[in-house]
Design a protein around this motif. Structure first.
Motif, mmCIF file in Angstrom:
data_model
loop_
_atom_site.group_PDB
_atom_site.id
_atom_site.type_symbol
_atom_site.label_atom_id
_atom_site.label_comp_id
_atom_site.label_asym_id
_atom_site.label_seq_id
_atom_site.Cartn_x
_atom_site.Cartn_y
_atom_site.Cartn_z
ATOM 1 N N GLY A 127 -7.864 -6.078 6.233
ATOM 2 C CA GLY A 127 -7.744 -4.713 5.726
ATOM 3 C C GLY A 127 -8.180 -4.600 4.273
ATOM 4 N N TYR A 128 -7.744 -5.527 3.446
ATOM 5 C CA TYR A 128 -8.082 -5.471 2.034
ATOM 6 C C TYR A 128 -9.500 -5.962 1.776
ATOM 7 N N ALA A 129 -10.017 -6.837 2.622
ATOM 8 C CA ALA A 129 -11.431 -7.218 2.530
ATOM 9 C C ALA A 129 -12.298 -5.996 2.829
ATOM 10 N N THR A 130 -11.881 -5.196 3.794
ATOM 11 C CA THR A 130 -12.620 -3.979 4.135
ATOM 12 C C THR A 130 -12.595 -2.987 2.972
ATOM 13 N N LEU A 131 -11.429 -2.780 2.368
ATOM 14 C CA LEU A 131 -11.338 -1.881 1.209
ATOM 15 C C LEU A 131 -12.254 -2.343 0.076
ATOM 16 N N SER A 132 -12.229 -3.628 -0.214
ATOM 17 C CA SER A 132 -13.035 -4.165 -1.298
ATOM 18 C C SER A 132 -14.523 -4.144 -0.960
ATOM 19 N N LEU B 106 -8.746 -2.882 -8.429
ATOM 20 C CA LEU B 106 -7.966 -1.736 -7.947
ATOM 21 C C LEU B 106 -7.372 -2.035 -6.570
ATOM 22 N N VAL B 107 -8.147 -2.653 -5.705
ATOM 23 C CA VAL B 107 -7.664 -2.995 -4.361
ATOM 24 C C VAL B 107 -6.515 -3.993 -4.459
ATOM 25 N N VAL B 108 -6.643 -4.991 -5.335
ATOM 26 C CA VAL B 108 -5.555 -5.966 -5.524
ATOM 27 C C VAL B 108 -4.302 -5.252 -6.022
ATOM 28 N N ALA B 109 -4.445 -4.400 -7.044
ATOM 29 C CA ALA B 109 -3.290 -3.675 -7.584
ATOM 30 C C ALA B 109 -2.666 -2.773 -6.522
#
Length: 148
Positions: A59-64, A83-86
């Protein structure tokens, strides 16, 4: 038409419909937040222990990766990944603070951060301009009628 260097549009790739693609990224954030903050009873259980970490990573790989495809330069791409990490850390905190039956997990936050890093690594690959190519295919330049 030139865009001033300080203008946020300068950071974006040259899209024909930039608002559409920026909105798409916002929708992805909203979907991740919604899925992360739903009551535990509404979330299907994982058949294999720890498989939810893979969901977090993807999910977060997709956002990034979307951020990499949205922004054309390394600095805004790196800022998008940060921003994605935060966001991932914030969502984990929110699970403990605003939900009654969800708990924050450091391992989930780590999977989120690693996914964001993986998405950022796509910046130097042929994947980076995919969104821009899609924009060009969906919204080709208008043909001017020929004059006699």
């Amino acid at each position: 038409m030139s865009v001033p260097a300080g203008d946020p549009a300068h950071w974006l790739r040259p899209f024909r419909r930039p608002a559409l693609w920026c909105s798409g990224w916002a929708v992805l954030f909203a979907l991740v937040a919604t899925g992360s903050l739903l009551p535990a009873s509404n979330v299907p259980s994982m058949p294999v222990p720890g498989l939810d970490k893979l969901q977090h990573f993807l999910g977060y790989a997709t956002l990034s990766a979307y951020g990499v495809m949205l922004f054309g330069r390394m600095r805004p791409q790196a800022l998008a990944a940060a921003l994605v990490v935060a966001f991932g850390v914030g969502v984990e905190w929110a699970q403990g603070a605003v939900t009654a039956d969800r708990n924050p997990e450091a391992a989930d936050a780590m999977a989120n951060a690693l996914g964001a890093l993986a998405g950022l690594l796509l910046a130097s690959t042929p994947v980076a301009p995919w969104l821009q190519r899609l924009d060009g295919r969906l919204f080709p330049p208008r043909q001017r009628p020929e004059r006699d």
